[in-house]
Design an enzyme around this catalytic site. Structure first.
Site, PDB file in Angstrom:
ATOM      1  N   GLY A  73      -1.010  -7.046   1.224  1.00 59.70           N
ATOM      2  CA  GLY A  73      -0.451  -6.707  -0.077  1.00 59.70           C
ATOM      3  C   GLY A  73       0.803  -5.854   0.046  1.00 59.70           C
ATOM      4  O   GLY A  73       1.772  -6.045  -0.690  1.00 59.70           O
ATOM      5  N   THR A  74       0.799  -4.927   0.986  1.00 58.14           N
ATOM      6  CA  THR A  74       1.962  -4.050   1.166  1.00 58.14           C
ATOM      7  C   THR A  74       3.197  -4.857   1.548  1.00 58.14           C
ATOM      8  O   THR A  74       4.289  -4.613   1.026  1.00 58.14           O
ATOM      9  CB  THR A  74       1.652  -2.991   2.245  1.00 58.14           C
ATOM     10  OG1 THR A  74       0.557  -2.193   1.807  1.00 58.14           O
ATOM     11  CG2 THR A  74       2.856  -2.105   2.498  1.00 58.14           C
ATOM     12  N   ASN A 152      -6.001   0.616  -9.082  1.00 58.52           N
ATOM     13  CA  ASN A 152      -7.053   0.598  -8.068  1.00 58.52           C
ATOM     14  C   ASN A 152      -8.076   1.707  -8.252  1.00 58.52           C
ATOM     15  O   ASN A 152      -9.223   1.555  -7.872  1.00 58.52           O
ATOM     16  CB  ASN A 152      -6.434   0.689  -6.660  1.00 58.52           C
ATOM     17  CG  ASN A 152      -5.421   1.804  -6.554  1.00 58.52           C
ATOM     18  OD1 ASN A 152      -4.551   1.957  -7.401  1.00 58.52           O
ATOM     19  ND2 ASN A 152      -5.545   2.600  -5.510  1.00 58.52           N
ATOM     20  N   GLN A 180      -5.755  -5.769  -7.088  1.00 60.27           N
ATOM     21  CA  GLN A 180      -7.094  -5.479  -7.618  1.00 60.27           C
ATOM     22  C   GLN A 180      -7.523  -6.496  -8.664  1.00 60.27           C
ATOM     23  O   GLN A 180      -8.712  -6.648  -8.914  1.00 60.27           O
ATOM     24  CB  GLN A 180      -7.126  -4.073  -8.237  1.00 60.27           C
ATOM     25  CG  GLN A 180      -6.901  -2.948  -7.249  1.00 60.27           C
ATOM     26  CD  GLN A 180      -7.998  -2.823  -6.207  1.00 60.27           C
ATOM     27  OE1 GLN A 180      -9.069  -3.440  -6.314  1.00 60.27           O
ATOM     28  NE2 GLN A 180      -7.738  -2.035  -5.176  1.00 60.27           N
ATOM     29  N   GLY A 201      -5.759 -10.368   0.614  1.00 63.78           N
ATOM     30  CA  GLY A 201      -6.961 -11.159   0.897  1.00 63.78           C
ATOM     31  C   GLY A 201      -8.233 -10.339   0.953  1.00 63.78           C
ATOM     32  O   GLY A 201      -9.268 -10.737   0.408  1.00 63.78           O
ATOM     33  N   HIS A 202      -8.160  -9.182   1.575  1.00 62.07           N
ATOM     34  CA  HIS A 202      -9.415  -8.447   1.825  1.00 62.07           C
ATOM     35  C   HIS A 202     -10.003  -7.806   0.581  1.00 62.07           C
ATOM     36  O   HIS A 202     -11.074  -7.235   0.631  1.00 62.07           O
ATOM     37  CB  HIS A 202      -9.222  -7.419   2.949  1.00 62.07           C
ATOM     38  CG  HIS A 202      -8.441  -6.210   2.566  1.00 62.07           C
ATOM     39  ND1 HIS A 202      -9.040  -5.025   2.239  1.00 62.07           N
ATOM     40  CD2 HIS A 202      -7.113  -5.996   2.461  1.00 62.07           C
ATOM     41  CE1 HIS A 202      -8.109  -4.129   1.953  1.00 62.07           C
ATOM     42  NE2 HIS A 202      -6.932  -4.702   2.073  1.00 62.07           N
ATOM     43  N   THR A 238       4.868 -17.117  13.010  1.00 61.35           N
ATOM     44  CA  THR A 238       3.828 -18.153  13.092  1.00 61.35           C
ATOM     45  C   THR A 238       2.685 -17.838  12.140  1.00 61.35           C
ATOM     46  O   THR A 238       2.223 -16.698  12.068  1.00 61.35           O
ATOM     47  CB  THR A 238       3.315 -18.268  14.539  1.00 61.35           C
ATOM     48  OG1 THR A 238       4.419 -18.576  15.368  1.00 61.35           O
ATOM     49  CG2 THR A 238       2.248 -19.332  14.666  1.00 61.35           C
ATOM     50  N   CYS A 326      -9.095  16.214  -0.425  1.00 57.70           N
ATOM     51  CA  CYS A 326      -9.674  16.323   0.907  1.00 57.70           C
ATOM     52  C   CYS A 326      -9.993  14.962   1.527  1.00 57.70           C
ATOM     53  O   CYS A 326      -9.943  14.810   2.739  1.00 57.70           O
ATOM     54  CB  CYS A 326     -10.939  17.149   0.859  1.00 57.70           C
ATOM     55  SG  CYS A 326     -10.563  18.877   1.077  1.00 57.70           S
TER      56      CYS A 326
END
Lengths: 405, 293
Positions: A73-74, A152, A180, A201-202, A238, A326
């Site tokens: 996505g980035t 997100n 998202q 994809g993930h 590729t 944190c």
């Protein structure tokens, strides 16, 4: 810990077993280079073609050539924005929003150093944009608008279809980071004015390391990676054949499960919301619950800190995530929560539960039972909490006002 | 997920001395709400012997903040006030078998709560002398404030020098950009040249705007240049009307172009050319759509 309950699907998703099955042959017998002329390559080329069609269908794109496979996505986000700038060198402004993913925000901050002007649209307490303010910014100087389809953290939608219409009417390109939203809500890009859209994809049960840039036919474009003729020269390198096939399969499955996602997953999410809000005092849902992804629930638990909650949840095998400073190692809580004006005492205690079709109702009931004691235990440690009355101290921020250290 | 030691996990899941001490005669409140860690330390000190007889903590914070607070209370119990003041943040981290670099500030908070509580016991006013900035170098846990102060104090002007003085940047190279930014800021203040090239000239000065007549001529000129290509395919194009308020040029596609499936694509290409020549945005639509606007 038994099996574990995974409610962090906005971070990443399990790769579906069917998807794994579909991609496996491309590590072994189907190893050819799709650019090769011989039979080894040709079969892989055909498989990629089929995957492109599957993604096209999920997005509702008009042509399969509008699908460009990328690595994530980035990469899609960077390609879209940098392409728009390069193709229109006379335009030096970008419009985006304050709650975008770092894939957009960090890039934009960097572009500011290169002399570009970036307009960051603000959001209200529920994470909504002011479209009048947006309309005023649409000028001939703007190279591209980039606004996320769904946030997100809170799951809140932006009206990207309407925003794209407005941009189009002003002659400005429109990009949306939809990582998202894709696979969770129905889409028909051919009926919109969206010029570019990013997919990861993930986030929809395909593996990590594969993404898509939707590029409407006719949109002026400059590639990010130059080299071979792959993806019609729009993204050299590729092809990641196994992952492209996997994403195709995942897209097909997401399309088939669209109704399930919007009925069953939504019902689980709603039950979780109702169960937690009923059992726990001093907590609230962030974002715009009436206008948000079916799988996302973000709750702010006041007067305690998110990482501590996550560690305790993790001990019981429950996985979620938090907007606290944190958890990320930064010095500020989530920029999304701060942008919505959520006070620090609540922003650090935000927990995001994000579901998928692989969750079930008994899991949700277990989480509803597990969370309240954790919250109560941490509040006992909190300097803002009155353990005698089991409620926040009166005027908590005055009762405990630490010296900055 | 953070790489927390067993000891950190133990002190987080089973915190010692949680809650306020009854009859406390020393309280220290420190922390920063914005970064999500705050601590109230309460002590019961024997005024005769100065020995800390009991200690308790209340913490708003993450796993390591809770663990650091818990460890601190265990460490100080039985010490005299002066002994306790000698505890450094590294001692707290060591007691917990180490903390991740991003989390060292949690141990700093513990030490400062102790100082604040002792000041409170002695009737003094405690002032925080510690300032913390964003973590720049993760390899060696160096923050922005330290880098900035070191650059100023030693008049540094290169990333290499910063690495030499502070270690920042000596590891994975990820923070070079961050160090350069701080350097540039300070060198600009010192009126020196920047380390890296300044950003390119942002915007060209705008040209004088064209009149409507000039724009119309330009559009016609562009269309004339396109016509031979269309005529080669037995088509043609002519300008019908320009609405400058709505930024639309209406054209007639004729010959083989009319009714062609590629008409929309052709118009898209024409629009592109017209916009490039005109230097501003304009839509090119078929004249049949004129009534709709």
């Amino acid at each position: 810990m038994s099996e574990g309950i995974y409610l962090d699907n906005n971070a990443t998703t399990m790769v579906s077993p069917e998807v794994v099955q579909a991609m496996l042959p491309f590590f072994t017998e189907q190893f050819g280079n799709p650019s090769s002329i011989h039979q080894f390559g040709n079969k892989v080329g055909l498989a990629i073609k089929a995957a492109r069609k599957q993604v096209q269908k999920l997005l509702g794109a008009e042509h399969d050539s509008e699908i460009v496979f990328t690595s994530c996505g980035t990469e899609s986000d960077s390609t879209a924005i940098l392409s728009a700038l390069k193709a229109q060198p006379e335009r030096k402004e970008i419009i985006t929003t304050v709650v975008e993913h770092p894939a957009i925000l960090t890039l934009c901050e960097n572009l500011e150093k290169d002399g570009y002007t970036v307009h960051y649209l603000k959001v209200d307490g529920k994470g909504r944009l002011d479209l009048d303010a947006y309309a005023k910014l649409l000028t001939d100087n703007v190279a591209i608008v980039s606004a996320m389809w769904a946030n997100n953290e809170s799951g809140t939608y932006f009206p990207v279809v309407e925003m794209a219409e407005m941009a189009n009417a002003a002659g400005v390109m429109f990009h949306t980071d939809a990582v998202q939203a894709v696979g969770k809500i129905p889409m028909s890009l051919k009926d919109t004015k969206i010029d570019m859209l990013s997919v990861s994809g993930h986030k929809l049960h395909a593996p990590k390391g594969i993404g898509v840039l939707y590029l409407r036919r006719g949109t002026r474009f400059r590639p990010l990676l130059r080299g071979g003729h792959q993806e019609r020269g729009r993204r050299a390198g590729t092809e990641n054949a196994a992952s492209i096939v996997a994403l195709g399969k995942a897209a097909e499955m997401a399309f088939e499960h669209m109704e399930h996602e919007n009925i069953c997953v939504r019902a689980m999410r709603d039950r979780l919301k109702e169960g937690l809000l009923a059992a726990i005092p001093n907590c609230f849902v962030t974002g715009d619950p009436d206008n948000c992804l079916p799988n996302t629930l973000n709750i702010a638990f006041e007067y305690i800190e998110g990482e501590a909650i996550l560690l305790m949840l993790n001990k019981q095998g429950i996985a979620a995530s938090s907007g606290s400073a944190c958890t990320s190692g930064s010095l500020e809580p989530s920029h999304v929560m701060r942008a919505m004006g959520i006070p620090y005492t609540a922003a650090h205690g935000t927990i995001r539960f994000s579901l998928s079709r692989y969750n079930n109702m008994p899991e949700i009931e277990k989480v509803i039972a597990a969370v309240p004691p954790i919250i109560a235990q941490l509040r006992k440690l909190s300097p803002y909490w009155d353990n005698v009355n089991n409620a926040p101290l009166e005027e908590p921020e005055k009762a405990f006002a630490p010296a900055y250290a | 997920m953070w790489d927390y030691s067993e000891k950190v996990q133990d002190h987080f899941f089973k915190p010692r001395n949680a809650g306020a001490v009854a009859n406390a005669n020393a309280t220290g409140d420190v922390g920063s709400l914005s970064c999500g860690d705050a601590l109230r330390l309460t002590l019961k000190v024997n005024p005769e012997t100065d020995i800390i007889e009991d200690a308790g903590f209340q913490t708003f914070g993450c796993g390591s903040a809770v663990a650091s607070s818990s460890a601190l209370t265990e460490m100080v119990k039985g010490m005299t006030v002066d002994q306790a003041l000698k505890i450094s943040n590294q001692d707290i981290a060591d007691y917990l078998d180490g903390l991740p670099p991003e989390k060292m500030h949690c141990s700093v908070m513990g030490r400062e709560a102790l100082q604040a509580a002792v000041a409170n016991y002695r009737g003094e006013e405690w002032k925080d002398d510690h300032e913390e900035g964003a973590l720049i170098c993760k390899c060696f846990a160096v923050d922005a404030v330290l880098i900035e102060e070191t650059i100023r104090a030693n008049h540094l002007s290169t990333v290499e020098e910063v690495t030499f003085y502070t270690k920042a940047g000596g590891g994975c190279s990820a923070c070079f950009e961050g160090i350069e930014e701080i350097l540039n800021k300070i060198m600009l203040e010192r009126d020196e040249e920047e380390v890296v090239a300044p950003p390119p000239e942002p915007v060209k000065p705008a040209k004088a705007p064209l009149t409507n007549l000039q724009r119309m001529r330009r559009i016609e000129h562009t269309l004339e240049a396109i016509r031979p290509q269309l005529q080669a395919d037995r088509g043609d194009i002519e300008l019908v009307e320009v609405d400058f308020d709505k930024k639309i040029a209406f054209v007639n596609l004729s010959g083989a172009c009319s009714g062609c499936q590629m008409a929309a694509a052709t118009l898209g290409g024409v629009q592109q050319r017209v916009m490039e020549d005109l230097g501003e945005f304009i839509r090119v639509l078929p004249a049949t759509e004129m009534g709709k606007f």
